[in-house]
Design an enzyme around this catalytic site. Structure first.
Site, PDB file in Angstrom:
ATOM      1  N   ASN A 285       0.856  -1.179   0.000  1.00  0.00           N
ATOM      2  CA  ASN A 285       0.000   0.000   0.000  1.00  0.00           C
ATOM      3  C   ASN A 285       0.893   1.229   0.000  1.00  0.00           C
ATOM      4  O   ASN A 285       1.908   1.270   0.706  1.00  0.00           O
ATOM      5  CB  ASN A 285      -0.904  -0.004   1.231  1.00  0.00           C
ATOM      6  CG  ASN A 285      -1.865  -1.184   1.234  1.00  0.00           C
ATOM      7  OD1 ASN A 285      -2.393  -1.558   0.185  1.00  0.00           O
ATOM      8  ND2 ASN A 285      -2.081  -1.779   2.392  1.00  0.00           N
TER       9      ASN A 285
ATOM     10  N   GLY B  68      -3.987   3.461   1.213  1.00  0.00           N
ATOM     11  CA  GLY B  68      -4.342   2.805   2.476  1.00  0.00           C
ATOM     12  C   GLY B  68      -3.143   2.405   3.319  1.00  0.00           C
ATOM     13  O   GLY B  68      -3.246   1.524   4.165  1.00  0.00           O
TER      14      GLY B  68
ATOM     15  N   HIS C 146       6.733  -1.687   3.135  1.00  0.00           N
ATOM     16  CA  HIS C 146       6.511  -3.107   3.461  1.00  0.00           C
ATOM     17  C   HIS C 146       5.655  -3.754   2.401  1.00  0.00           C
ATOM     18  O   HIS C 146       4.771  -3.122   1.825  1.00  0.00           O
ATOM     19  CB  HIS C 146       5.874  -3.265   4.844  1.00  0.00           C
ATOM     20  CG  HIS C 146       4.593  -2.507   5.037  1.00  0.00           C
ATOM     21  ND1 HIS C 146       4.564  -1.149   5.286  1.00  0.00           N
ATOM     22  CD2 HIS C 146       3.302  -2.890   5.001  1.00  0.00           C
ATOM     23  CE1 HIS C 146       3.310  -0.746   5.414  1.00  0.00           C
ATOM     24  NE2 HIS C 146       2.517  -1.786   5.222  1.00  0.00           N
TER      25      HIS C 146
ATOM     26  N   HIS D 138       3.111  -7.068   1.897  1.00  0.00           N
ATOM     27  CA  HIS D 138       2.326  -8.102   2.558  1.00  0.00           C
ATOM     28  C   HIS D 138       2.368  -9.354   1.675  1.00  0.00           C
ATOM     29  O   HIS D 138       2.122  -9.255   0.467  1.00  0.00           O
ATOM     30  CB  HIS D 138       0.851  -7.699   2.654  1.00  0.00           C
ATOM     31  CG  HIS D 138       0.570  -6.436   3.408  1.00  0.00           C
ATOM     32  ND1 HIS D 138      -0.029  -6.439   4.655  1.00  0.00           N
ATOM     33  CD2 HIS D 138       0.753  -5.128   3.097  1.00  0.00           C
ATOM     34  CE1 HIS D 138      -0.192  -5.180   5.072  1.00  0.00           C
ATOM     35  NE2 HIS D 138       0.273  -4.361   4.141  1.00  0.00           N
TER      36      HIS D 138
HETATM   37  P1  5GP Z   1      -0.442  -1.064   5.859  1.00  0.00           P
HETATM   38  O1  5GP Z   1      -1.899  -0.766   6.088  1.00  0.00           O
HETATM   39  O2  5GP Z   1       0.450   0.088   6.253  1.00  0.00           O
HETATM   40  O3  5GP Z   1      -0.163  -1.574   4.471  1.00  0.00           O
HETATM   41  O4  5GP Z   1      -0.114  -2.311   6.782  1.00  0.00           O
HETATM   42  C1  5GP Z   1       0.397  -2.200   8.058  1.00  0.00           C
HETATM   43  C2  5GP Z   1       0.340  -3.587   8.655  1.00  0.00           C
HETATM   44  O5  5GP Z   1       1.163  -3.614   9.785  1.00  0.00           O
HETATM   45  C3  5GP Z   1      -1.057  -4.031   9.095  1.00  0.00           C
HETATM   46  O6  5GP Z   1      -1.409  -5.231   8.427  1.00  0.00           O
HETATM   47  C4  5GP Z   1      -0.907  -4.222  10.610  1.00  0.00           C
HETATM   48  O7  5GP Z   1      -1.651  -5.320  11.097  1.00  0.00           O
HETATM   49  C5  5GP Z   1       0.584  -4.426  10.766  1.00  0.00           C
HETATM   50  N1  5GP Z   1       1.128  -4.000  12.043  1.00  0.00           N
HETATM   51  C6  5GP Z   1       0.944  -2.787  12.640  1.00  0.00           C
HETATM   52  N2  5GP Z   1       1.637  -2.724  13.795  1.00  0.00           N
HETATM   53  C7  5GP Z   1       2.277  -3.921  13.924  1.00  0.00           C
HETATM   54  C8  5GP Z   1       3.154  -4.458  14.931  1.00  0.00           C
HETATM   55  O8  5GP Z   1       3.499  -3.822  15.928  1.00  0.00           O
HETATM   56  N3  5GP Z   1       3.615  -5.725  14.725  1.00  0.00           N
HETATM   57  C9  5GP Z   1       3.265  -6.466  13.619  1.00  0.00           C
HETATM   58  N4  5GP Z   1       3.774  -7.697  13.520  1.00  0.00           N
HETATM   59  N5  5GP Z   1       2.455  -5.979  12.664  1.00  0.00           N
HETATM   60  C10 5GP Z   1       1.958  -4.731  12.823  1.00  0.00           C
END
Ligand code: 5GP
Ligand code: ZN
Length: 108
Positions: free
Chosen positions: A82, A88, A95, A97
């Site tokens: 994202n 989003g 990162h 996923h």
């Molecule tokens: P984004 O929405 O930025 O693409 O995804 C962020 C991701 O990071 C989300 O899927 C969320 O669950 C994950 N996430 C947020 N904080 C932490 C954390 O402290 N540890 C881990 N393992 N995942 C996290």
């Protein structure tokens, strides 16, 4: 320091899947599929918009290794990044996923 930099520094614990000197793969805290792993560069980069093609090439190899370690390289997986507000993105550290372990619904 951002939350993923704190994970790299081990200030916040993580469940590591694979690590080398430049990248870290760890389980997402809020999994959206049976397998949900995040892959980050250890160096802070805001998003895919800011990664160099050279580092992205190395990251590609690392992501492929993670897929093998997870044993999803043959069965398949979804790779998502994202980018920014409309994309989003919640954590402002590049990162990817990996979602896998089951047949995922179509997104596009
Ligand atoms: P984004 O929405 O930025 O693409 O995804 C962020 C991701 O990071 C989300 O899927 C969320 O669950 C994950 N996430 C947020 N904080 C932490 C954390 O402290 N540890 C881990 N393992 N995942 C996290
Ligand atoms: Zn960071």
């Amino acid at each position: 320091m951002c939350i993923f930099c704190k994970i790299v520094d081990k200030e916040i614990p993580n469940k590591t899947v694979l690590e080398d000197e430049k990248f870290l793969a760890f389980e997402d805290i809020n999994p959206q599929a049976k397998i949900h792993v995040l892959i980050i560069p250890k160096q802070h980069i805001d998003s895919f918009e800011h990664v160099s093609p050279e580092l992205m090439a190395e990251m590609t190899s690392f992501i492929q290794k993670v897929a093998k370690v997870l044993d999803v390289d043959s069965s398949g997986y979804r790779l998502i990044t994202n980018i920014g507000e409309n994309g989003g993105q919640e954590v402002p550290h590049l990162h990817f996923h990996i979602l896998a372990g089951e047949k995922l619904g179509a997104l596009v």
